[in-house]
Write a protein that holds these residues in place. Structure first.
Motif, mmCIF file in Angstrom:
data_model
loop_
_atom_site.group_PDB
_atom_site.id
_atom_site.type_symbol
_atom_site.label_atom_id
_atom_site.label_comp_id
_atom_site.label_asym_id
_atom_site.label_seq_id
_atom_site.Cartn_x
_atom_site.Cartn_y
_atom_site.Cartn_z
ATOM 1 N N ILE A 38 0.958 -1.114 0.088
ATOM 2 C CA ILE A 38 -0.079 -0.323 -0.258
ATOM 3 C C ILE A 38 0.719 1.015 0.071
ATOM 4 N N ALA A 39 1.520 1.382 0.835
ATOM 5 C CA ALA A 39 2.743 2.157 0.652
ATOM 6 C C ALA A 39 2.960 2.663 -0.783
ATOM 7 N N ARG A 40 3.909 1.766 -0.790
ATOM 8 C CA ARG A 40 4.365 1.563 -2.582
ATOM 9 C C ARG A 40 3.381 2.119 -3.459
ATOM 10 N N THR A 41 1.662 1.767 -3.376
ATOM 11 C CA THR A 41 1.194 2.265 -4.031
ATOM 12 C C THR A 41 1.071 3.693 -3.919
ATOM 13 N N MET A 42 0.664 4.040 -3.026
ATOM 14 C CA MET A 42 0.257 5.859 -2.327
ATOM 15 C C MET A 42 1.775 6.592 -3.136
ATOM 16 N N ASN A 43 3.269 6.037 -2.559
ATOM 17 C CA ASN A 43 4.502 6.947 -3.198
ATOM 18 C C ASN A 43 4.410 6.836 -4.821
ATOM 19 N N GLY A 44 3.932 5.809 -5.678
ATOM 20 C CA GLY A 44 3.456 5.897 -7.161
ATOM 21 C C GLY A 44 2.401 7.081 -7.647
ATOM 22 N N CYS A 178 -7.881 21.191 -8.551
ATOM 23 C CA CYS A 178 -7.419 20.042 -9.370
ATOM 24 C C CYS A 178 -8.496 19.551 -10.549
ATOM 25 N N ASN A 179 -9.185 20.274 -10.815
ATOM 26 C CA ASN A 179 -10.049 19.189 -12.105
ATOM 27 C C ASN A 179 -9.615 20.632 -12.502
ATOM 28 N N ALA A 180 -10.225 20.255 -14.235
ATOM 29 C CA ALA A 180 -10.482 21.172 -15.626
ATOM 30 C C ALA A 180 -11.642 21.710 -16.461
ATOM 31 N N GLY A 181 -11.718 22.655 -16.402
ATOM 32 C CA GLY A 181 -12.656 23.278 -17.033
ATOM 33 C C GLY A 181 -14.000 23.103 -15.240
ATOM 34 N N SER A 182 -13.189 24.067 -14.437
ATOM 35 C CA SER A 182 -14.074 23.680 -13.062
ATOM 36 C C SER A 182 -14.688 25.798 -12.994
ATOM 37 N N ALA A 183 -15.318 25.727 -12.094
ATOM 38 C CA ALA A 183 -16.116 27.200 -12.139
ATOM 39 C C ALA A 183 -15.283 28.106 -11.953
ATOM 40 N N LEU A 184 -14.361 27.458 -10.707
ATOM 41 C CA LEU A 184 -13.252 28.210 -9.865
ATOM 42 C C LEU A 184 -12.455 29.196 -10.666
ATOM 43 N N GLU A 199 -8.007 9.912 -7.015
ATOM 44 C CA GLU A 199 -7.392 9.549 -5.460
ATOM 45 C C GLU A 199 -7.344 7.774 -4.657
ATOM 46 N N LEU A 200 -6.187 8.126 -4.620
ATOM 47 C CA LEU A 200 -6.019 6.521 -3.799
ATOM 48 C C LEU A 200 -7.518 5.331 -3.258
ATOM 49 N N LEU A 201 -7.969 6.763 -2.632
ATOM 50 C CA LEU A 201 -8.989 6.236 -1.250
ATOM 51 C C LEU A 201 -10.066 7.010 -2.152
ATOM 52 N N THR A 202 -11.247 7.009 -2.805
ATOM 53 C CA THR A 202 -11.732 8.212 -4.003
ATOM 54 C C THR A 202 -12.376 8.798 -3.136
ATOM 55 N N GLY A 203 -12.113 10.239 -4.026
ATOM 56 C CA GLY A 203 -12.914 11.910 -3.357
ATOM 57 C C GLY A 203 -11.990 11.630 -2.049
ATOM 58 N N SER A 204 -11.164 11.270 -1.546
ATOM 59 C CA SER A 204 -10.413 11.716 -0.481
ATOM 60 C C SER A 204 -8.957 13.089 -1.208
ATOM 61 N N LEU A 207 -5.042 13.955 -0.420
ATOM 62 C CA LEU A 207 -4.119 13.525 -0.674
ATOM 63 C C LEU A 207 -3.975 14.177 -2.282
ATOM 64 N N LYS A 208 -3.455 13.432 -3.401
ATOM 65 C CA LYS A 208 -2.917 13.701 -4.214
ATOM 66 C C LYS A 208 -3.286 15.444 -4.687
ATOM 67 N N ALA A 209 -4.564 15.910 -4.123
ATOM 68 C CA ALA A 209 -5.072 17.502 -4.205
ATOM 69 C C ALA A 209 -4.439 18.117 -3.701
ATOM 70 N N GLY A 210 -4.112 17.472 -2.334
ATOM 71 C CA GLY A 210 -3.452 18.664 -1.328
ATOM 72 C C GLY A 210 -2.274 18.493 -1.311
ATOM 73 N N THR A 211 -2.158 17.909 -1.591
ATOM 74 C CA THR A 211 -0.453 17.764 -2.065
ATOM 75 C C THR A 211 -0.182 19.238 -2.563
ATOM 76 N N ALA A 212 -0.405 18.804 -4.291
ATOM 77 C CA ALA A 212 -0.766 19.869 -5.208
ATOM 78 C C ALA A 212 -1.112 21.290 -5.006
ATOM 79 N N GLN A 213 -1.659 21.528 -3.788
ATOM 80 C CA GLN A 213 -2.372 22.341 -3.020
ATOM 81 C C GLN A 213 -1.023 23.128 -3.060
ATOM 82 N N LYS A 214 -0.791 22.525 -2.112
ATOM 83 C CA LYS A 214 0.673 23.374 -1.053
ATOM 84 C C LYS A 214 1.500 22.661 -1.775
ATOM 85 N N LEU A 215 2.141 22.498 -3.025
ATOM 86 C CA LEU A 215 2.872 22.290 -3.925
ATOM 87 C C LEU A 215 2.842 23.829 -4.587
ATOM 88 N N VAL A 216 1.194 24.036 -4.858
ATOM 89 C CA VAL A 216 1.291 25.705 -5.525
ATOM 90 C C VAL A 216 1.567 26.930 -4.631
#
Length: 316
Positions: A38-44, A178-184, A199-204, A207-216
């Motif tokens: 699971i950790a390897r999958t999440m890291n990927g 983190c979605n294309a064509g967004s109202a925002l 996401e790895l967990l549906t709708g969570s 995870l990736k979306a949060g990481t992306a937002q933090k990077l930006v």
């Protein structure tokens, strides 16, 4: 079909259309895997985020240039979001004063539901565009300010409402989703859509979306502060020495910037009330503390410009 049932069906339809909410059948048995698997999958999964951010770099850079132009005129940077997105905005804003010596009011994080929403979910807060407008009005928003709406889905009413209200007030607006064509993104002057996929967990989306937002957000605040003269090269010369660790960092920064021995570093910091930028200028420019303060004020806080004014060779 009742009105309530119809509303629920419409909401489900909207969520089904979002990339961040997509179900991934290939991960349906992830709970059967070993912890290491699971950790390897999440890291990927996480490894794909920087590339997604990279695709948005031109839009991120354009937004930063707009933010800098407003902040140079005394404007503020305001983040607005709900849930994880709001918490990330508050986090980024709260780290600017100790890192860049900004006033607490210069970079502001608003989260739907107020400060208690940082640790406890506030029912319905994210669904209120009116709440966003009230929160911004409480700040006395002006056309020198920038408002960054943050929402993984790109449809959160609080974030979209904040951007729409800010734009009406003449403020610069940025929509981070983190979605294309967004109202925002559509509502903002600068739309940044970092599509990281399901996401790895549906709708969570923490995870990736949060990481992306933090990077930006790291880029928005850090590069803005670089452009505002809050750094000298890659040194945090506006760091606020509010504890012993930061006082030690201040001494190290002055030493790295000047090559001066410890005794001279200590003397320079003592002569400038602990202000790192001023201490560097006294050493490199061979001026006293009051002169350093004047040169920096005349240079709007840009150390390189102040060094040039002090006629330091190679300062430009």
């Amino acid at each position: 079909m009742t009105s309530s049932t119809a509303d629920h069906a419409e909401l489900r339809s909207q969520l089904d259309a979002l990339t961040t909410e997509a179900f991934r059948p290939e991960l349906a048995d992830i709970d059967r895997l070993s912890t290491l698997e699971i950790a390897r999958t999440m890291n990927g999964e996480d490894a794909s985020v920087p590339a997604a951010v990279g695709r948005e770099l031109p839009r991120i850079a354009d937004a930063i240039d707009g933010i800098v132009a407003r902040m140079t005129r005394g404007g503020r940077l305001v983040y607005a979001g709900a849930g994880t997105a709001g918490r990330l905005g508050v986090l980024d804003a709260s780290e600017c004063p100790p890192t860049f010596n900004t006033a607490p009011s210069q970079v502001v994080g608003l989260i739907a539901g107020g400060p208690k929403a940082l640790v406890t979910a506030v029912e319905g807060a994210e669904d209120s565009a009116e709440l966003a407008a009230r929160d911004l009005d409480a700040l006395g928003l002006t056309d020198r300010d920038t408002v960054v709406g943050i929402s993984a889905s790109g449809r959160t009413p609080y974030a979209v409402g904040a951007v729409e209200h800010a734009r009406k007030a003449g403020a610069l607006t940025v929509g981070l989703s983190c979605n294309a064509g967004s109202a925002l993104a559509a509502a903002a002057d600068h739309g940044i859509e970092v599509v990281v996929g399901p996401e790895l967990l549906t709708g969570s989306t923490r995870l990736k979306a949060g990481t992306a937002q933090k990077l930006v957000l790291n880029m928005l605040s850090t590069i803005t502060m670089i452009r505002l003269g809050k750094t000298y090269g890659n040194l945090m010369v506006d760091v606020r020495a509010s504890n012993e660790k930061l006082r030690a960092r201040s001494r190290r920064i002055v030493a790295l910037a000047t090559g001066a021995p410890d005794a001279e570093v200590e003397a320079a910091l003592a002569a400038t009330a602990g202000e790192v930028k001023n201490a560097i200028l006294t050493l490199l420019g061979q001026v006293d503390g009051p002169t350093a303060a004047r040169l920096l004020a005349d240079s709007h806080g840009h150390l390189r410009a102040a060094l040039q004014a002090a006629a330091v060779p190679g300062a430009g």
